[in-house]
Structure formats: structure tokens, C-alpha cells
Design a protein around this motif. Structure first.
Motif, short mmCIF file in Angstrom:
data_model
loop_
_atom_site.label_atom_id
_atom_site.label_comp_id
_atom_site.label_asym_id
_atom_site.label_seq_id
_atom_site.Cartn_x
_atom_site.Cartn_y
_atom_site.Cartn_z
N UNK A 45 70.90 -0.76 -37.85
CA UNK A 45 71.29 0.04 -36.67
C UNK A 45 72.56 0.65 -36.77
N UNK A 46 73.46 0.42 -37.40
CA UNK A 46 74.87 1.00 -37.73
C UNK A 46 74.47 2.26 -38.72
N UNK A 47 73.48 2.05 -39.54
CA UNK A 47 73.21 2.97 -40.57
C UNK A 47 72.65 4.29 -39.90
N UNK A 48 71.44 3.87 -38.86
CA UNK A 48 70.84 4.82 -38.10
C UNK A 48 71.97 5.80 -37.26
N UNK A 49 72.86 5.02 -36.54
CA UNK A 49 73.76 5.57 -35.86
C UNK A 49 74.75 6.45 -36.35
N UNK A 50 75.10 5.98 -37.69
CA UNK A 50 75.78 7.03 -38.49
C UNK A 50 75.24 8.42 -38.95
N UNK A 51 73.95 8.11 -39.16
CA UNK A 51 73.29 9.15 -39.70
C UNK A 51 72.78 10.25 -38.63
N UNK A 52 72.58 9.69 -37.31
CA UNK A 52 72.25 10.83 -36.45
C UNK A 52 73.60 11.63 -36.12
N UNK A 53 74.59 10.77 -36.05
CA UNK A 53 75.91 11.38 -35.95
C UNK A 53 76.39 12.33 -37.11
N UNK A 54 76.01 12.01 -38.31
CA UNK A 54 76.24 12.94 -39.43
C UNK A 54 75.52 14.14 -39.39
N UNK A 55 74.27 14.07 -38.83
CA UNK A 55 73.39 15.12 -38.79
C UNK A 55 73.93 16.33 -37.73
N UNK A 56 74.31 15.50 -36.67
CA UNK A 56 74.96 16.29 -35.55
C UNK A 56 76.31 17.11 -36.21
N UNK A 57 77.11 16.38 -37.05
CA UNK A 57 78.26 17.07 -37.15
C UNK A 57 77.83 18.09 -38.41
N UNK A 58 76.95 17.80 -39.20
CA UNK A 58 76.70 18.95 -40.06
C UNK A 58 76.16 20.27 -39.52
N UNK A 59 75.04 19.84 -38.60
CA UNK A 59 74.43 21.16 -37.96
C UNK A 59 75.50 21.81 -36.86
N UNK A 60 76.52 21.27 -36.48
CA UNK A 60 77.23 21.74 -35.55
C UNK A 60 78.62 22.09 -36.16
N UNK A 61 78.96 21.85 -37.43
CA UNK A 61 80.11 22.47 -37.92
C UNK A 61 80.41 23.98 -37.85
N UNK A 62 81.75 24.20 -37.54
CA UNK A 62 82.30 25.58 -37.35
C UNK A 62 82.03 26.53 -38.20
N UNK A 63 81.99 26.07 -39.60
CA UNK A 63 81.62 27.12 -40.70
C UNK A 63 80.18 27.48 -40.87
N UNK A 64 79.25 26.65 -40.27
CA UNK A 64 77.96 26.97 -40.35
C UNK A 64 77.53 28.35 -40.29
N UNK A 65 76.89 28.99 -41.66
CA UNK A 65 76.28 30.13 -41.66
C UNK A 65 77.29 31.14 -41.88
N UNK A 66 78.74 30.81 -41.84
CA UNK A 66 79.76 31.71 -42.47
C UNK A 66 79.49 32.44 -43.25
N UNK A 67 79.10 31.94 -44.42
CA UNK A 67 79.12 32.65 -45.83
C UNK A 67 77.80 33.61 -45.65
N UNK A 68 76.73 33.10 -45.01
CA UNK A 68 75.40 33.89 -45.04
C UNK A 68 75.53 35.05 -44.19
N UNK A 69 76.51 34.94 -42.92
CA UNK A 69 76.79 36.11 -42.28
C UNK A 69 77.71 37.01 -42.94
N UNK A 70 78.62 36.56 -43.77
CA UNK A 70 79.38 37.71 -44.35
C UNK A 70 78.62 38.21 -45.28
#
Length: 277
Positions: free
Chosen positions: A243-268
Motif C-alpha cells: 500500500x505504501x509502495x503504491x502510494x509512493x509510486x503514484x506520487x513519484x509519477x506525478x512529480x516526475x511528469x509534472x516537474x518544472x523542467x520537463x521538456x526544457x532541453x527538448x524545447x531548447x
């Protein structure tokens, strides 16, 4: 004449050794006769035999289950052996990083080294969560060992005494049957009467040990039935971890996909390519 001198020299020790050899010979002869079908034997009652079978089955499967759970908790055979030796000498097991924790630490180190890039930022986020999942896994391993493996190991450590009582019962049963078979082979009434005294003595010892074994096995059978609570504990430990591992994995995915720098290098790179054109 030589044997008489030896008896006088050795005294009681010599008689004890002679008796030991005689008893061993009679037991071996009885076992051989039973295998060949030429000697009668005393059978345990059905209830006692069923009790022995239940205890044996539980002992076998408890050992198998414990080893498989330990394999899940610690896949590395070298570490398992080290933990086994550590337990035997009475020390606590070494606290090690789980493989998930090691992955998280590696990601954090890599992310720190490349923190100026989007890739490095993603590694830092994932490393933090992988490390937290690893910490949760570490707690699960500790709790599973304390609540499941250790109780079964403690129970197994007491089997030596129980098996010792059962071996004693088997030895006394052989003595009893050997004495009975000697009575059947007696050629005179006086010889039979003398041998019947040995049968009575052997029967008394066997009956006492039989009841002792029954009490020991019944107590162990009740303890085995109560071991189901440790299976329930193992279920709870795994549920909490997943249960704890699943909650952390879901939260991790949200943080990774919603990071401020996402796609910055590709856009540059895309902007740079457009300018060149």
C-alpha cells in the motif's frame, strides 16, 4: 581367565559396557527381524500415529515456508548465510540497504552530478522516491522477520528435544518387543518365567515414555495450530508495504511528469534548430 581378570580390573564400567553392547545387539536384531517379517512388533495406536504425522507435516512445511520467506526477504545467498551464522552465535543481523534503496541512492548521486539538466532533475525526484520505497521495503523485511520468520525459527529450535523423546520411545519399543520375542522363543517354563520379568520391566518403561511423548506432542500440536497468527501478521506486513509502495509510486509519477523542467532541453533544441533554418 583373561575375561575374569578384565572384569575385576574394569569393575562396574565393564559391566555397564557389556550391558550397552547387549542392548544394542538386541535392538539391532529386533530391527532386522521386523524388516524380514520374522519378529513381531508393538504398533502405536492410530490416534498417537496421527498426532505424530501432524507434527511431522507441520515441521516439514514450516521449514520450507520459512526458507522461502527468507529467500524473498534476502535474495542474496551469501547474506542469508551470513545472517544464519550471526543468529547462531546470538548476535543481531546486520542492517543493509535494500536493492531499491541502492537504486534510489544511485539515482540521487547521478541526479546531483547532472542537476543542471532536466534529466538530472528527473533523476533527483525518482531517486528520492525510490529511496523512500526502499526504506518502506526495509521496514517490511524487518517486520516480516520478527513477526513470521523468528517465531518459526524459535519453534524449530525446540524440535530437538521432542525428537529426542521420540527416539527414546523407539528404543524402548525395540527393547520391549525384543523381550517379548525372547519369551516366545523360551524352551522351558522356568526360562519363560524369568524372561517375563524383563518384559514387565520393559513394558513399564515403554508405557511411561509413551505417555510422556504423547503429552509433548499434544502440546506441540496445539502450539503449531496457534502459529496461524504469524501468517496473519505476515499478510498485514505485506499489505502495509504494498500500500505504501503504491502510494509512493503514484506520487513519484506525478512529480516526475509534472516537474518544472520537463521538456526544457527538448524545447531548447527545437528552438535552436528553427533559428538555424
Amino acid at each position: 581367565m583373561k575375561y575374569e581378570k578384565m572384569d575385576r580390573k574394569t569393575g562396574g564400567a565393564g559391566k555397564e559396557f557389556a550391558q550397552f553392547v547387549k542392548v544394542g545387539y538386541n535392538r539391532a536384531r529386533q530391527v532386522t527381524g521386523e524388516k524380514l517379517g520374522t519378529a513381531q512388533r508393538t504398533d502405536y495406536d492410530r490416534e498417537f500415529q496421527d498426532l505424530c504425522n501432524r507434527v511431522d507435516k507441520h515441521s516439514f512445511w514450516a521449514s520450507m515456508l520459512t526458507s522461502k520467506v527468507e529467500l524473498v526477504l534476502q535474495p542474496n545467498p551469501a547474506y542469508r548465510f551470513e545472517d544464519f551464522v550471526t543468529e547462531k552465535i546470538g548476535n543481531e543481523r546486520e542492517i543493509r540497504h535494500t536493492y531499491t534503496e541502492q537504486l534510489g541512492i544511485c539515482m540521487l548521486n547521478a541526479g546531483s552530478d547532472m542537476s543542471s539538466s532536466d534529466y538530472g532533475q528527473a533523476l533527483l525526484i525518482m531517486g528520492d522516491y525510490e529511496n523512500r520505497v526502499g526504506e518502506s521495503e526495509h521496514r517490511m523485511i524487518k517486520n516480516a522477520f520478527v513477526k513470521f520468520v523468528k517465531p518459526f525459527m524459535d519453534a524449530a529450535s525446540k524440535e530437538g528435544a521432542i525428537n529426542g523423546e521420540r527416539r527414546t520411545l523407539t528404543a524402548l519399543r525395540l527393547d520391549l518387543d525384543a523381550a517379548k520375542n525372547r519369551v516366545r522363543a523360551a524352551k522351558t517354563a522356568d526360562e519363560m518365567k524369568e524372561l517375563e520379568q524383563f518384559v514387565d520391566e520393559a513394558q513399564k518403561k515403554f508405557d511411561e515414555q509413551y505417555e510422556l511423548c504423547r503429552e509433548v506432542l499434544e502440546d506441540r500440536d496445539q502450539q503449531n495450530a496457534a502459529m496461524v497468527v504469524h501468517l496473519e501478521d505476515l499478510c498485514k506486513v505485506q499489505v502495509d508495504y504494498f500500500k505504501e509502495a503504491h502510494e509512493l509510486a503514484v506520487e513519484m509519477e506525478k512529480k516526475v511528469l509534472g516537474r518544472p523542467t520537463k521538456g526544457k532541453d527538448v524545447r531548447s533544441r527545437k528552438v535552436s534548430s528553427s533559428d538555424e533554418e
